[in-house]
Scaffold this motif. Sequence first.
Motif, PDB file in Angstrom:
ATOM      1  N   ARG A   1       0.906  -0.999  -0.089  1.00  0.00           N
ATOM      2  CA  ARG A   1       0.000   0.077   0.136  1.00  0.00           C
ATOM      3  C   ARG A   1       0.833   1.264  -0.104  1.00  0.00           C
ATOM      4  N   ARG A   2       2.021   1.163   0.642  1.00  0.00           N
ATOM      5  CA  ARG A   2       2.968   2.412   0.737  1.00  0.00           C
ATOM      6  C   ARG A   2       3.498   2.525  -0.928  1.00  0.00           C
ATOM      7  N   ALA A   3       3.653   1.447  -1.594  1.00  0.00           N
ATOM      8  CA  ALA A   3       4.535   1.587  -2.742  1.00  0.00           C
ATOM      9  C   ALA A   3       3.761   1.632  -4.089  1.00  0.00           C
ATOM     10  N   ILE A   4       2.408   1.175  -3.903  1.00  0.00           N
ATOM     11  CA  ILE A   4       1.421   1.051  -4.996  1.00  0.00           C
ATOM     12  C   ILE A   4       0.318   1.787  -4.780  1.00  0.00           C
ATOM     13  N   SER A   5       0.003   2.509  -5.796  1.00  0.00           N
ATOM     14  CA  SER A   5      -1.310   3.342  -5.665  1.00  0.00           C
ATOM     15  C   SER A   5      -2.385   2.878  -6.291  1.00  0.00           C
ATOM     16  N   ASP A   6      -2.475   1.395  -7.076  1.00  0.00           N
ATOM     17  CA  ASP A   6      -3.377   0.978  -7.604  1.00  0.00           C
ATOM     18  C   ASP A   6      -4.744   0.896  -6.743  1.00  0.00           C
ATOM     19  N   ASP A   7      -5.891   1.038  -7.161  1.00  0.00           N
ATOM     20  CA  ASP A   7      -7.283   1.121  -6.506  1.00  0.00           C
ATOM     21  C   ASP A   7      -8.375   0.570  -7.734  1.00  0.00           C
ATOM     22  N   PRO A   8      -8.607  -0.723  -7.200  1.00  0.00           N
ATOM     23  CA  PRO A   8      -8.317  -1.678  -6.296  1.00  0.00           C
ATOM     24  C   PRO A   8      -6.809  -2.448  -6.646  1.00  0.00           C
ATOM     25  N   LEU A   9      -6.289  -2.792  -5.678  1.00  0.00           N
ATOM     26  CA  LEU A   9      -5.185  -3.719  -5.853  1.00  0.00           C
ATOM     27  C   LEU A   9      -5.654  -4.934  -6.156  1.00  0.00           C
ATOM     28  N   ALA A  10      -4.935  -5.658  -7.236  1.00  0.00           N
ATOM     29  CA  ALA A  10      -5.298  -6.911  -7.751  1.00  0.00           C
ATOM     30  C   ALA A  10      -3.919  -7.441  -8.364  1.00  0.00           C
TER      31      ALA A  10
ATOM     32  N   MET B   1       1.122  -3.575  -9.289  1.00  0.00           N
ATOM     33  CA  MET B   1       1.592  -4.984  -8.878  1.00  0.00           C
ATOM     34  C   MET B   1       2.314  -5.656 -10.005  1.00  0.00           C
ATOM     35  N   ALA B   2       2.091  -5.446 -11.294  1.00  0.00           N
ATOM     36  CA  ALA B   2       2.510  -6.045 -12.312  1.00  0.00           C
ATOM     37  C   ALA B   2       4.126  -5.368 -12.681  1.00  0.00           C
ATOM     38  N   HIS B   3       4.212  -4.182 -12.146  1.00  0.00           N
ATOM     39  CA  HIS B   3       5.377  -3.460 -12.358  1.00  0.00           C
ATOM     40  C   HIS B   3       6.360  -3.953 -11.260  1.00  0.00           C
ATOM     41  N   HIS B   4       5.779  -4.140 -10.192  1.00  0.00           N
ATOM     42  CA  HIS B   4       6.805  -4.504  -8.796  1.00  0.00           C
ATOM     43  C   HIS B   4       6.777  -6.220  -8.761  1.00  0.00           C
ATOM     44  N   GLN B   5       6.355  -6.886 -10.083  1.00  0.00           N
ATOM     45  CA  GLN B   5       6.771  -8.340 -10.382  1.00  0.00           C
ATOM     46  C   GLN B   5       7.658  -8.305 -11.369  1.00  0.00           C
ATOM     47  N   LYS B   6       9.256  -8.624 -11.254  1.00  0.00           N
ATOM     48  CA  LYS B   6      10.243  -8.764 -12.090  1.00  0.00           C
ATOM     49  C   LYS B   6      10.490  -9.884 -12.614  1.00  0.00           C
ATOM     50  N   ALA B   7      10.045 -10.960 -12.302  1.00  0.00           N
ATOM     51  CA  ALA B   7      10.405 -12.389 -12.710  1.00  0.00           C
ATOM     52  C   ALA B   7       9.776 -12.542 -13.847  1.00  0.00           C
ATOM     53  N   ALA B   8      10.413 -13.179 -14.766  1.00  0.00           N
ATOM     54  CA  ALA B   8       9.676 -13.795 -16.210  1.00  0.00           C
ATOM     55  C   ALA B   8       8.521 -14.492 -15.828  1.00  0.00           C
ATOM     56  N   ASP B   9       7.426 -14.278 -16.094  1.00  0.00           N
ATOM     57  CA  ASP B   9       6.124 -15.182 -16.068  1.00  0.00           C
ATOM     58  C   ASP B   9       5.918 -15.440 -14.487  1.00  0.00           C
TER      59      ASP B   9
END
Length: 817
Positions: free
Chosen positions: A530-539, A545-553
């Motif tokens: 919640r501090r790092a991501i302003s998505d509303d709603p979070l999913a 969330m997608a940007h803070h997932q760096k691993a392939a697939d």
Amino acid sequence: MTRHPLPEGWVLRAVPGPQVPPEIVDRAVPATVPGCVHTDLLAAGLIPDPYLDDNETALAWIGRTDWVYETTFDAPPGAADRVDLACAGLDTVATVTLNGAEVGRAENMHRGHRFDVTSALRPGANTLAVRFDSPYRYAEAHRDRLGDRPNAYPEPFNFIRKTACNFGWDWGPTVVTAGIWQDIALHAWSTARLAAVRPLVTVADGVGRVELRVEVERAAEEPVTVRVEVAGATAEAVVAAGRRTAALTVEVRDPTLWWPRGYGGQPLHPLAVTLRAADGRELDAWSRRIGFRTIRLDTAPDEHGSAFALHVNDVPVFVRGVNWIPDDAFPNRVTRQRLAERFDQAAGANINLLRVWGGGRYESEDFYELADERGLLVQQDFLFACAAYPEEEPFRSEVEAEAREQVTRLAAHPSLVLWTGNNENIWGWHDWDWQEPLAGRTWGRGYYLDVLPRIVAELDPTRPYWPGSPWSGGSDGSGGEEIHPNDPAHGTTHIWDVWNTDDYTRYREYVPRFVAEFGYQAPPAYATLRRAISDDPLAPDSPGMAHHQKAADGDAKLQRGLDAHLPPPVDFDEWHYFTQLNQARAIQLGVEHFRSHRPVCAGTIVWQLNDCWPVTSWSAIDGDGRRKPLWYALRRAYADRLLTVQPRDGGLALVAVNETGRPWRAATTVTRLTLAGEPRAKTTYDLDVPAYGTVELALPADLARPEEARRELLVAEAGESIDRAFWFFAEDRDADWPAAAFDATVEDVDGGQRVRVTARTILRDLTLYPDRLDPAAQVDDALVTLLPGESATFVVRAPRPLDPAALTIRPVLRTVN
């Protein structure tokens, strides 16, 4: 030697270029030294926080810009034969000018530089400037000159001696830094100074021995005296005119030994070295704390392959380790206090070794001092990771200079027990389709099998060197190359098929000698998201969330893991809980399986302890320093005494592992019962596990074979001082779970609240998430399974009282059922 630090009065300017934003052009920005461009621009309000949302993407121009740091200072008072500008760390491609005259250049973040500025200084005010050229331009120019080399990411990090993960990783942001990242000072000295001090500490036959190697730099050719003192013992040596080195030895009888945490204490002894002129004047001084201990790496061949086992003071130590990455992408943020918090978290999870991973940096003196104090062993990679590295100039000379400096710098630390040549590069050459594109070009082999082992053998023969992680060595334990580098039967292995392609139960198909990497992902704590991501709603797939997932697939792999074990999550809150739970279960299953095969397996190093920013990753501690459920699972799986149920030969076995110096004797019961708590079968054992030993007991068929797999489990208990071991016969998605029913009370205690939960039905992996109520709130336990009628108590610490009702309902209180 007189030191004059230069931390004040710095300003930062961008060198004009088309990529520089208008608000930065011609702007003098106050600069913090040590520091870097990103944190200075952020402090000035000129850029958004690169860790939030997708801001990182909009800041890529910083790494493609040239920057100039500048300050003005008064010449140091007094007369001296020499004045040096001592730069402990310049990041990375630097040109240093004093009063407009160039005094030196640097192109390696991982070593210090010292420039003679005696003739460039003038009375009164002096202007010092450090220009940093774009790391991209430098790296790309060398890549174009030498020919490209394969690596794991589309970035040229292997063509510059700089922290590789600055260029992004599968858990890290792309924030290509520049700056004066370590101390910078003027050193005024006369006659001579201590250029290098290297203590080699050994213990044999009850005698501690410190062999001291000293290098002297001279401004005058006259005799000087080196004196060393440690633990009441002293020695002196005269360095004659024209000589540059001295060797001294001191012996300490019956020293109290330094041990890893859990095996004994960590006594440290001040080691003081002074350099004096012939007339008795003190010219320079150096000090560290040392510990007396022995290190031996057993790689002997045996009936299982060849071993990889660390022995400290002749005691085999099962490594309960974690991999360490930089704790922040911006090093100046990583204070001693922050490191102490991480080390306390590591010790709290029963961890005894940190592997400093080769894509990061050689850590600060604070890091190794804290490891010495806390008894945390350190495995230190040389800084090569996941890429083919050129061996041509200037890189070969830079690598040699860097290695010599760092081996000398770290020699005093008892916590450092192993040097490793690289991370995954030899494996990459074998298995990652490198050989055809390399077309015979250099890729680093000469570093790992020649340059680095030669330097370690010359400068630090007290510690073992291992060419890579993973690395199998020869079949005779000699370090030869005839065995595939990631053969689990030999040396060290990395297990990544579990995360990439297979279910985590595949860990049980391996009986490795030593697992140096294996890991499973989960998102960070909710408050961190919640501090790092302003998505509303979070999913799970929302933009932040997608940007803070760096691993392939990465998200598809998380979903594959959920599908194999857990029911479909009904909302984001349940997805968050289930993915964190699955991470914890995967690693606990792996660790317990590997430990159950002690001593064939002699260690595990989980990927990874920490994060450098808020991200979905393999860490146990997230980017804001919060403990994920994995941390609590590690605390159980890495306990000194472990009780675990393991599949063996088509049945089940109870395995007890004792990683203490005392026998473990306890009355032990194993019970098969229904999910409603009704016993179906029971067996009692008198457990007797020798020190540093393992006992395996095959369970009888009436325990190992359920009547109704969807409705039954096993519980094993040994005395009252150890967590119970559970075995569930069905996956959660298939189990016939009763709806969770419980009673809960909340009462205030000093500094927090006590939550007591009493189960009316089975409660599977009961976990509290108090950070949902206050980002600063923490809880002392998690992942607790209760049978009907049992109770558990959780202590929640928070700066203010939390809503008692909210503490005992969803989404704060969670169970699988």
